[in-house]
Design a protein around this motif. Structure first.
Motif, short mmCIF file in Angstrom:
data_model
loop_
_atom_site.label_atom_id
_atom_site.label_comp_id
_atom_site.label_asym_id
_atom_site.label_seq_id
_atom_site.Cartn_x
_atom_site.Cartn_y
_atom_site.Cartn_z
N LYS A 1 127.53 15.33 54.01
CA LYS A 1 128.00 16.71 54.50
C LYS A 1 127.56 17.97 53.76
O LYS A 1 128.33 18.18 52.58
N TRP A 2 126.21 18.26 53.88
CA TRP A 2 125.86 19.30 52.85
C TRP A 2 126.37 20.49 53.25
O TRP A 2 127.18 21.45 54.67
N HIS A 3 126.54 21.49 52.43
CA HIS A 3 127.67 22.50 51.61
C HIS A 3 126.72 23.57 50.73
O HIS A 3 126.15 23.27 49.67
N LEU A 4 127.12 24.30 50.30
CA LEU A 4 126.53 25.95 49.59
C LEU A 4 127.42 25.18 48.20
O LEU A 4 128.96 25.27 48.50
N HIS A 5 126.83 25.66 47.36
CA HIS A 5 127.72 25.73 45.82
C HIS A 5 127.34 26.37 45.13
O HIS A 5 126.16 27.01 45.23
N ILE A 6 127.92 27.12 43.99
CA ILE A 6 127.60 27.81 43.38
C ILE A 6 126.90 26.49 42.20
O ILE A 6 127.36 26.54 41.89
N MET B 1 131.06 25.82 50.74
CA MET B 1 130.98 26.60 49.53
C MET B 1 132.68 27.58 49.50
O MET B 1 133.03 28.36 50.56
N GLU B 2 133.27 26.23 48.49
CA GLU B 2 134.62 26.66 48.15
C GLU B 2 135.21 27.89 47.59
O GLU B 2 135.62 28.06 46.65
N LEU B 3 134.60 29.51 48.08
CA LEU B 3 134.93 30.48 48.55
C LEU B 3 136.49 30.82 47.65
O LEU B 3 136.97 31.49 46.68
N ALA B 4 137.04 30.75 48.36
CA ALA B 4 138.77 30.55 48.64
C ALA B 4 138.84 30.27 47.20
O ALA B 4 140.25 31.06 46.42
N TYR B 5 138.67 28.44 46.43
CA TYR B 5 139.22 28.59 45.57
C TYR B 5 138.64 29.30 44.30
O TYR B 5 139.11 29.63 43.40
N TYR B 6 137.27 29.41 44.57
CA TYR B 6 136.92 30.87 43.23
C TYR B 6 137.13 31.73 42.70
O TYR B 6 137.75 32.20 41.76
N SER B 7 137.44 32.47 43.81
CA SER B 7 138.93 33.53 43.94
C SER B 7 139.88 33.55 42.94
O SER B 7 140.06 34.29 41.86
N ASP B 8 140.56 32.57 42.82
CA ASP B 8 141.72 32.22 41.73
C ASP B 8 141.47 32.12 40.28
O ASP B 8 142.41 32.29 38.88
N ILE C 1 122.80 24.03 47.98
CA ILE C 1 123.22 22.90 49.11
C ILE C 1 123.39 21.40 48.13
O ILE C 1 122.21 21.03 47.36
N SER C 2 124.42 21.59 48.96
CA SER C 2 125.10 20.26 48.08
C SER C 2 125.79 19.31 48.71
O SER C 2 126.03 19.40 50.01
N GLY C 3 125.21 17.94 48.51
CA GLY C 3 126.12 17.11 49.42
C GLY C 3 127.37 16.55 48.82
O GLY C 3 127.33 14.91 49.62
N HIS C 4 127.23 16.10 47.70
CA HIS C 4 127.46 15.36 47.25
C HIS C 4 129.17 14.63 46.87
O HIS C 4 129.70 15.92 47.70
N GLU C 5 129.84 13.76 47.16
CA GLU C 5 130.91 12.78 47.33
C GLU C 5 131.46 13.19 48.88
O GLU C 5 132.79 13.11 49.03
N PHE C 6 130.72 13.95 49.77
CA PHE C 6 130.82 14.62 51.05
C PHE C 6 130.66 13.90 52.20
O PHE C 6 129.36 13.58 51.72
N ARG C 7 131.23 12.69 52.80
CA ARG C 7 129.51 12.01 53.44
C ARG C 7 130.35 11.73 54.98
O ARG C 7 132.43 12.12 55.15
N ASP C 8 130.08 12.08 56.62
CA ASP C 8 130.69 12.22 57.52
C ASP C 8 130.86 10.21 58.07
O ASP C 8 129.81 9.39 57.64
#
Length: 209
Positions: free
Chosen positions: A106-111, A1-8, A93-100
């Motif tokens: 690459k599962w990660h959390l989104h809002i 989850m890109e929370l550091a980015y969301y704080s902006d 949970i999302s894995g769009h656009e991110f692949r290993d």
């Protein structure tokens, strides 16, 4: 989850207003959409009503920054909690656009964006990001620029918690102003010393007569 980015998101919204200069950059639907940045899908739902709604949120977010900047941690947290209660988030949970390397997501959390309107979506994102920043780095990492009349909000990410200005430009302006103030003070002191010396000489001369 890109929370550091969301704080902006919170900083971006607060800084659409320049209270000591009487400036307001949040005056149209286009300005609301600009706030979202790359999140164009959410921005497309913006209407004229979001201008008024986001202005109200902006005032409340500025109060969070001002409380933190003034050292009132409990008030800052209470104000932010009140906003998060009113504008809750839904994690997804999302894995769009991110692949290993094996091509797996690459599962990660989104809002998740299930908000009723643009303001609710933006506010929920901004508050969650700000809450992450506050809890991970500390309430004292939320600040208000000391370079008057700027008063922009900022997030301090410095290693030694030393940030006092929202930008290099404001820091330079403040340093120049401080330097000029010191020079004026030195000049005044020099002038007073000179006048004192002249008075002493005149008194001595009168005493010799």
């Amino acid at each position: 989850m890109e929370l550091a980015y969301y704080s902006d998101f919170a900083v971006r919204l607060v800084n659409t207003e320049q209270p000591e200069r009487g400036g307001d950059g949040l005056t149209s639907v286009e300005a609301v959409r600009d706030l979202f940045g790359p999140a164009q899908q959410a921005a497309r739902r913006a209407t004229d009503s979001d201008v008024t709604r986001l202005r109200a949120v902006r005032s409340r977010l500025r109060a969070v920054f001002e409380a933190a900047d003034g050292g009132d941690e409990v008030l800052a947290v209470d104000l932010l909690n009140a906003l998060m209660m009113e504008f809750p988030v839904s994690p997804q949970i999302s894995g769009h656009e991110f692949r290993d390397d094996d091509g797996r997501p690459k599962w990660h959390l989104h809002i998740a964006d299930h908000a009723a309107n643009a303001t609710a979506g933006y506010t929920a994102t901004a508050c969650m990001g700000l809450a992450f920043h506050l809890t991970e780095l500390g309430v004292d990492r939320l600040g208000i620029c000391e370079a008057r009349p700027c008063r922009n909000a900022y997030l301090d990410t410095s290693t030694n918690r030393s940030r006092r200005y929202c930008s290099d430009r404001c820091a330079t302006r403040a340093n120049v102003a401080a330097y000029r103030a010191r020079k004026r003070l030195e000049s005044d002191r020099s002038a007073r010393t000179g006048r004192t010396a002249e008075t002493a000489q005149e008194s001595s001369a009168l005493g010799d007569r």
